[in-house]
Design an enzyme around this catalytic site. Sequence first.
Site, mmCIF file in Angstrom:
data_model
loop_
_atom_site.group_PDB
_atom_site.id
_atom_site.type_symbol
_atom_site.label_atom_id
_atom_site.label_comp_id
_atom_site.label_asym_id
_atom_site.label_seq_id
_atom_site.Cartn_x
_atom_site.Cartn_y
_atom_site.Cartn_z
ATOM 1 N N HIS A 75 -56.529 -25.832 63.202
ATOM 2 C CA HIS A 75 -56.218 -25.858 64.628
ATOM 3 C C HIS A 75 -57.465 -26.271 65.390
ATOM 4 O O HIS A 75 -58.574 -25.937 65.000
ATOM 5 C CB HIS A 75 -55.754 -24.473 65.106
ATOM 6 C CG HIS A 75 -54.998 -24.531 66.389
ATOM 7 N ND1 HIS A 75 -55.615 -24.481 67.612
ATOM 8 C CD2 HIS A 75 -53.666 -24.652 66.629
ATOM 9 C CE1 HIS A 75 -54.694 -24.565 68.555
ATOM 10 N NE2 HIS A 75 -53.507 -24.681 67.992
ATOM 11 N N GLU A 93 -47.197 -23.525 62.844
ATOM 12 C CA GLU A 93 -46.137 -24.356 62.282
ATOM 13 C C GLU A 93 -45.644 -23.901 60.918
ATOM 14 O O GLU A 93 -44.513 -24.172 60.538
ATOM 15 C CB GLU A 93 -46.606 -25.816 62.179
ATOM 16 C CG GLU A 93 -47.103 -26.413 63.480
ATOM 17 C CD GLU A 93 -45.984 -26.764 64.431
ATOM 18 O OE1 GLU A 93 -44.981 -26.023 64.448
ATOM 19 O OE2 GLU A 93 -46.118 -27.757 65.148
HETATM 20 N N1 ACO Z 1 -55.777 -29.673 55.776
HETATM 21 C C1 ACO Z 1 -56.881 -30.191 55.234
HETATM 22 N N2 ACO Z 1 -57.955 -30.468 55.918
HETATM 23 C C2 ACO Z 1 -57.964 -30.215 57.218
HETATM 24 C C3 ACO Z 1 -56.866 -29.667 57.866
HETATM 25 C C4 ACO Z 1 -55.741 -29.405 57.079
HETATM 26 N N3 ACO Z 1 -54.611 -28.904 57.625
HETATM 27 N N4 ACO Z 1 -57.125 -29.518 59.162
HETATM 28 C C5 ACO Z 1 -58.361 -29.982 59.362
HETATM 29 N N5 ACO Z 1 -58.865 -30.396 58.178
HETATM 30 C C6 ACO Z 1 -60.148 -30.982 57.943
HETATM 31 C C7 ACO Z 1 -60.082 -32.450 58.285
HETATM 32 O O1 ACO Z 1 -59.832 -33.233 57.168
HETATM 33 C C8 ACO Z 1 -61.405 -32.681 58.863
HETATM 34 O O2 ACO Z 1 -62.299 -32.782 57.854
HETATM 35 P P1 ACO Z 1 -63.100 -34.133 57.661
HETATM 36 O O3 ACO Z 1 -63.687 -34.420 59.026
HETATM 37 O O4 ACO Z 1 -64.063 -33.763 56.606
HETATM 38 O O5 ACO Z 1 -62.037 -35.120 57.259
HETATM 39 C C9 ACO Z 1 -61.731 -31.408 59.598
HETATM 40 O O6 ACO Z 1 -61.084 -30.391 58.854
HETATM 41 C C10 ACO Z 1 -61.318 -31.417 61.024
HETATM 42 O O7 ACO Z 1 -61.305 -30.108 61.428
HETATM 43 P P2 ACO Z 1 -61.071 -29.720 62.916
HETATM 44 O O8 ACO Z 1 -62.107 -30.348 63.799
HETATM 45 O O9 ACO Z 1 -60.894 -28.238 62.965
HETATM 46 O O10 ACO Z 1 -59.644 -30.363 63.166
HETATM 47 P P3 ACO Z 1 -59.080 -31.105 64.448
HETATM 48 O O11 ACO Z 1 -59.311 -30.260 65.638
HETATM 49 O O12 ACO Z 1 -59.502 -32.504 64.497
HETATM 50 O O13 ACO Z 1 -57.541 -31.095 64.087
HETATM 51 C C11 ACO Z 1 -55.410 -30.329 63.613
HETATM 52 C C12 ACO Z 1 -56.712 -30.002 64.306
HETATM 53 C C13 ACO Z 1 -54.899 -31.665 64.114
HETATM 54 C C14 ACO Z 1 -54.372 -29.267 63.961
HETATM 55 C C15 ACO Z 1 -55.670 -30.363 62.103
HETATM 56 O O14 ACO Z 1 -56.087 -29.104 61.652
HETATM 57 C C16 ACO Z 1 -54.461 -30.826 61.310
HETATM 58 O O15 ACO Z 1 -54.244 -32.042 61.167
HETATM 59 N N6 ACO Z 1 -53.638 -29.881 60.776
HETATM 60 C C17 ACO Z 1 -52.444 -30.242 60.077
HETATM 61 C C18 ACO Z 1 -51.335 -30.595 61.088
HETATM 62 C C19 ACO Z 1 -50.791 -29.368 61.764
HETATM 63 O O16 ACO Z 1 -50.555 -28.326 61.155
HETATM 64 N N7 ACO Z 1 -50.560 -29.523 63.074
HETATM 65 C C20 ACO Z 1 -49.991 -28.441 63.917
HETATM 66 C C21 ACO Z 1 -51.046 -27.864 64.788
HETATM 67 S S1 ACO Z 1 -50.450 -26.509 65.720
HETATM 68 C C22 ACO Z 1 -49.709 -27.193 67.085
HETATM 69 O O17 ACO Z 1 -50.057 -28.220 67.560
HETATM 70 C C23 ACO Z 1 -48.541 -26.534 67.673
#
Ligand code: ACO
Length: 346
Positions: A221, A279
């Site tokens: 998140h 989610e």
């Molecule tokens: N699985 C694996 N790796 C992850 C995940 C995940 N679910 N979430 C973040 N990371 C990793 C990314 O690969 C990234 O690493 P990298 O830069 O080495 O590639 C890093 O962690 C980014 O971390 P954050 O800065 O915390 O993430 P960001 O704020 O950019 O994204 C998001 C948040 C979009 C929710 C992300 O965690 C994600 O894509 N999750 C999966 C999709 C999801 O569940 N979305 C629903 C969110 S809740 C809502 O909106 C109601």
Amino acid sequence: MTGDLEGVVATSTRLSHVDGEAGRLTIAGYAVEDLAPHARFEEVAYLLLYGRLPEPSELVRFTQDLAARRALPPAGWEVLRAAAAAQALPMDALRMVAALASLGRQEDPAEDALTAIASFPTSVGAYWRLRSRARALETYLNTVCDHGLNASTFAARVIISTRSDVISAITGAVGALKGPLHGGAPAPALDMVFEIGTPERAETVIGAKLDRGERLMGFGHRIYRVRDPRADVLAQAAQRFYASGGDQRLYHLAQQVEATALRLLRERKPERRLDTNVEFYTALLLHGLGFPAALFTPTFAVGRVVGWSAHCLEQLRDGRLIRPQSVYVGPTDLHYDRGAGPTRPQ
Ligand code: ACO
């Protein structure tokens, strides 16, 4: 002659005829195969009550009359609530509430018949809603009604801040919610649980996804660096729901998938604080409630439209045009020359 009256004619009727030898069912003169696929239910009710199909204007009046009788009396709601609290079978609940349909009215056979026909759909629907579904679904809708300045709410506020209209703002928010990084994650989260299938496969399947650089849907998140509190609310709602008659195996599998995903995320990305988001259990709960995956994100929108609307009204009341700055990071020294194309000064 047997003692169970088989074959004895006990009355005559104009309502329906069952011809067991020929395999024919006639309803007030019409073969069932002619009537059932084409007629409206109200038309058939009229036919049985009055002996002929209604004229269009009669059908309108009859339909309106039924609609006016659909509401349950307050005592009916009390009975349904008590029955739901006791987890009574739906037929038992219907039996209890049917007795109250004519409460407080003069006894009149024709009136009572109409009231019974009109109130049964309400009673059955209301009871089912009151029983397991309503609590779980309302918990879900309440949980997602608003969540700070998330992407879709921000989109709505930006649009309304231009003094556009609320519907335009909400339409923009729907577009933002659609994306898999915002509201579109529950279906893929559930797909992952189904793909894993059995707890022993969790480590291999999740490990392979992370090896391929995929994100695990339902985890991570932008704001929460710990477990999303909404995940706990929905996990508890899912636990209660599945314990009251859902697929317990799926619920336990999801718990094991969650635990394995969290362990592998910590091992593979120790520098990130990735935890379960709203989610993951949304998917499990809505699936248990019988929603197809295609309705997961639209159902999210049913809850979130409350927040979007309230944000729009707040923005209109208190806000100014949202117009942030950007930092320019491109070049500044290019010159446009139509013949020679872009050139840098010598
Ligand atoms: N699985 C694996 N790796 C992850 C995940 C995940 N679910 N979430 C973040 N990371 C990793 C990314 O690969 C990234 O690493 P990298 O830069 O080495 O590639 C890093 O962690 C980014 O971390 P954050 O800065 O915390 O993430 P960001 O704020 O950019 O994204 C998001 C948040 C979009 C929710 C992300 O965690 C994600 O894509 N999750 C999966 C999709 C999801 O569940 N979305 C629903 C969110 S809740 C809502 O909106 C109601």
